[in-house]
Design a protein around this motif. Sequence first.
Motif, mmCIF file in Angstrom:
data_model
loop_
_atom_site.group_PDB
_atom_site.id
_atom_site.type_symbol
_atom_site.label_atom_id
_atom_site.label_comp_id
_atom_site.label_asym_id
_atom_site.label_seq_id
_atom_site.Cartn_x
_atom_site.Cartn_y
_atom_site.Cartn_z
ATOM 1 N N SER A 8 0.835 -1.196 0.000
ATOM 2 C CA SER A 8 0.000 0.000 0.000
ATOM 3 C C SER A 8 0.870 1.247 0.000
ATOM 4 O O SER A 8 2.069 1.192 0.320
ATOM 5 C CB SER A 8 -0.906 0.020 1.234
ATOM 6 N N GLU A 9 0.242 2.380 -0.317
ATOM 7 C CA GLU A 9 0.940 3.658 -0.252
ATOM 8 C C GLU A 9 1.436 3.929 1.161
ATOM 9 O O GLU A 9 2.564 4.400 1.350
ATOM 10 C CB GLU A 9 0.019 4.787 -0.704
ATOM 11 N N GLN A 10 0.611 3.645 2.160
ATOM 12 C CA GLN A 10 1.000 3.923 3.533
ATOM 13 C C GLN A 10 2.233 3.131 3.934
ATOM 14 O O GLN A 10 3.144 3.653 4.586
ATOM 15 C CB GLN A 10 -0.155 3.623 4.490
ATOM 16 N N GLU A 11 2.285 1.855 3.553
ATOM 17 C CA GLU A 11 3.452 1.046 3.887
ATOM 18 C C GLU A 11 4.698 1.586 3.196
ATOM 19 O O GLU A 11 5.781 1.632 3.790
ATOM 20 C CB GLU A 11 3.212 -0.408 3.498
ATOM 21 N N ALA A 12 4.561 1.994 1.941
ATOM 22 C CA ALA A 12 5.700 2.551 1.210
ATOM 23 C C ALA A 12 6.168 3.855 1.850
ATOM 24 O O ALA A 12 7.371 4.089 2.025
ATOM 25 C CB ALA A 12 5.331 2.774 -0.251
ATOM 26 N N HIS A 195 15.717 9.408 -4.099
ATOM 27 C CA HIS A 195 14.620 8.552 -3.638
ATOM 28 C C HIS A 195 13.343 9.064 -4.297
ATOM 29 O O HIS A 195 12.939 10.207 -4.056
ATOM 30 C CB HIS A 195 14.505 8.591 -2.115
ATOM 31 N N LEU A 196 12.737 8.235 -5.133
ATOM 32 C CA LEU A 196 11.539 8.639 -5.857
ATOM 33 C C LEU A 196 10.347 7.843 -5.360
ATOM 34 O O LEU A 196 10.409 6.614 -5.253
ATOM 35 C CB LEU A 196 11.731 8.444 -7.366
ATOM 36 N N ILE A 197 9.269 8.542 -5.043
ATOM 37 C CA ILE A 197 8.047 7.914 -4.565
ATOM 38 C C ILE A 197 6.970 8.016 -5.638
ATOM 39 O O ILE A 197 6.834 9.040 -6.304
ATOM 40 C CB ILE A 197 7.566 8.554 -3.244
ATOM 41 N N ALA A 198 6.205 6.946 -5.807
ATOM 42 C CA ALA A 198 5.105 6.938 -6.783
ATOM 43 C C ALA A 198 4.041 5.968 -6.299
ATOM 44 O O ALA A 198 4.351 4.811 -5.997
ATOM 45 C CB ALA A 198 5.605 6.538 -8.171
ATOM 46 N N PHE A 199 2.821 6.457 -6.258
ATOM 47 C CA PHE A 199 1.727 5.662 -5.732
ATOM 48 C C PHE A 199 0.509 5.756 -6.645
ATOM 49 O O PHE A 199 0.222 6.816 -7.211
ATOM 50 C CB PHE A 199 1.323 6.155 -4.328
ATOM 51 N N GLY A 200 -0.225 4.661 -6.772
ATOM 52 C CA GLY A 200 -1.513 4.683 -7.440
ATOM 53 C C GLY A 200 -1.467 4.321 -8.906
ATOM 54 O O GLY A 200 -0.410 4.337 -9.560
ATOM 55 N N ALA A 201 -2.644 4.016 -9.436
ATOM 56 C CA ALA A 201 -2.768 3.555 -10.818
ATOM 57 C C ALA A 201 -2.331 4.604 -11.824
ATOM 58 O O ALA A 201 -1.819 4.272 -12.902
ATOM 59 C CB ALA A 201 -4.213 3.134 -11.083
ATOM 60 N N SER A 202 -2.508 5.880 -11.492
ATOM 61 C CA SER A 202 -2.153 6.940 -12.448
ATOM 62 C C SER A 202 -0.654 7.014 -12.702
ATOM 63 O O SER A 202 -0.219 7.640 -13.671
ATOM 64 C CB SER A 202 -2.654 8.297 -11.943
ATOM 65 N N LYS A 203 0.144 6.385 -11.842
ATOM 66 C CA LYS A 203 1.604 6.427 -11.999
ATOM 67 C C LYS A 203 2.163 5.138 -12.610
ATOM 68 O O LYS A 203 3.361 5.063 -12.895
ATOM 69 C CB LYS A 203 2.270 6.670 -10.631
ATOM 70 N N GLY A 204 1.319 4.129 -12.816
ATOM 71 C CA GLY A 204 1.815 2.837 -13.281
ATOM 72 C C GLY A 204 2.531 2.911 -14.617
ATOM 73 O O GLY A 204 3.649 2.389 -14.773
ATOM 74 N N ASN A 231 16.624 5.029 -5.668
ATOM 75 C CA ASN A 231 15.732 4.126 -4.953
ATOM 76 C C ASN A 231 14.295 4.498 -5.277
ATOM 77 O O ASN A 231 13.904 5.664 -5.138
ATOM 78 C CB ASN A 231 15.962 4.239 -3.447
ATOM 79 N N LEU A 232 13.504 3.543 -5.727
ATOM 80 C CA LEU A 232 12.097 3.761 -6.016
ATOM 81 C C LEU A 232 11.265 3.152 -4.894
ATOM 82 O O LEU A 232 11.446 1.986 -4.533
ATOM 83 C CB LEU A 232 11.714 3.121 -7.349
ATOM 84 N N TRP A 233 10.335 3.934 -4.360
ATOM 85 C CA TRP A 233 9.427 3.498 -3.303
ATOM 86 C C TRP A 233 8.028 3.499 -3.897
ATOM 87 O O TRP A 233 7.443 4.565 -4.126
ATOM 88 C CB TRP A 233 9.528 4.435 -2.101
ATOM 89 N N LEU A 234 7.496 2.320 -4.171
ATOM 90 C CA LEU A 234 6.265 2.180 -4.943
ATOM 91 C C LEU A 234 5.242 1.351 -4.183
ATOM 92 O O LEU A 234 5.605 0.428 -3.448
ATOM 93 C CB LEU A 234 6.553 1.484 -6.278
ATOM 94 N N ASP A 235 3.957 1.654 -4.402
ATOM 95 C CA ASP A 235 2.950 0.687 -3.992
ATOM 96 C C ASP A 235 2.760 -0.299 -5.150
ATOM 97 O O ASP A 235 3.256 -0.086 -6.270
ATOM 98 C CB ASP A 235 1.650 1.375 -3.568
ATOM 99 N N LYS A 236 2.076 -1.381 -4.880
ATOM 100 C CA LYS A 236 1.997 -2.447 -5.873
ATOM 101 C C LYS A 236 1.246 -2.019 -7.126
ATOM 102 O O LYS A 236 1.503 -2.548 -8.217
ATOM 103 C CB LYS A 236 1.361 -3.696 -5.272
#
Length: 245
Positions: A8-12, A195-204, A231-236
């Motif tokens: 999940s985004e929160q875990e990432a 460190h790059l963060i990306a979350f959600g379907a819009s970023k897939g 380092n990429l920090w992604l939700d699934k």
Amino acid sequence: MNVRVFASEQEAATACAAHLAAEVRARPELVLGLPTGRSPINVYRELVALHGRGELDLSRATTFNLDEFLGLPPDDPTSFRAYMERHLFQHVKLAPERIHFFDGSAPDAEAECARYDAAVAAAGGLELALLGIGPNGHIAFNEPGESLRATSHRVLLSRETRKTLAPLVGDDPSRVPMAALTLGMAPLLQAKQVHLIAFGASKGAVVTEMVHGPITPRCPASFLQLHKNVNLWLDKVAASGLQRR
């Protein structure tokens, strides 16, 4: 690229914040590049929680925010400076003199960009850059185009970018300023670690393009393929395209 995928985004966000806090503990005088937008909000919330538990001390760190809306003074509630105050600065012990920001209300945008580049250089460059990524592949506000700028510059924001930022201003894209000041690509790519963060379907789709696509100014984030410590920090969901390859 070191790809880290979470359920999940929160875990990432929690894991990313814990890693950033560990970096600051190891080097208290770290020079940080910080983003705004929707993606960092949970990371900042976790950093604030770590500070509250005594596990993060930013008093000796230096920060440079990546961008600011053009035409807005720092105290405008829509400004990114106000965003940072709400989500991070007012909750942690950052020394005011160590916080660096573009002045969106500066009368001469080019001179302001030159001032900011000089300040980054005087600090020795960014040691750790935290980045988000736009659905169109922008990092900071380096928008896709025929070419990219190395240094800080004034940029017209794309319609897609302004739509993405609308939730920060009451879901009204018309309230998002048309232009901004942004760090160029050089200080981002010269940062010692990214460190790059990306979350959600819009970023897939754009995450897949960033990692596996060609290096092209049409996807500014693709230039991170050239960096030695990303380092990429992604939700699934954001990582779904990577997992299918």
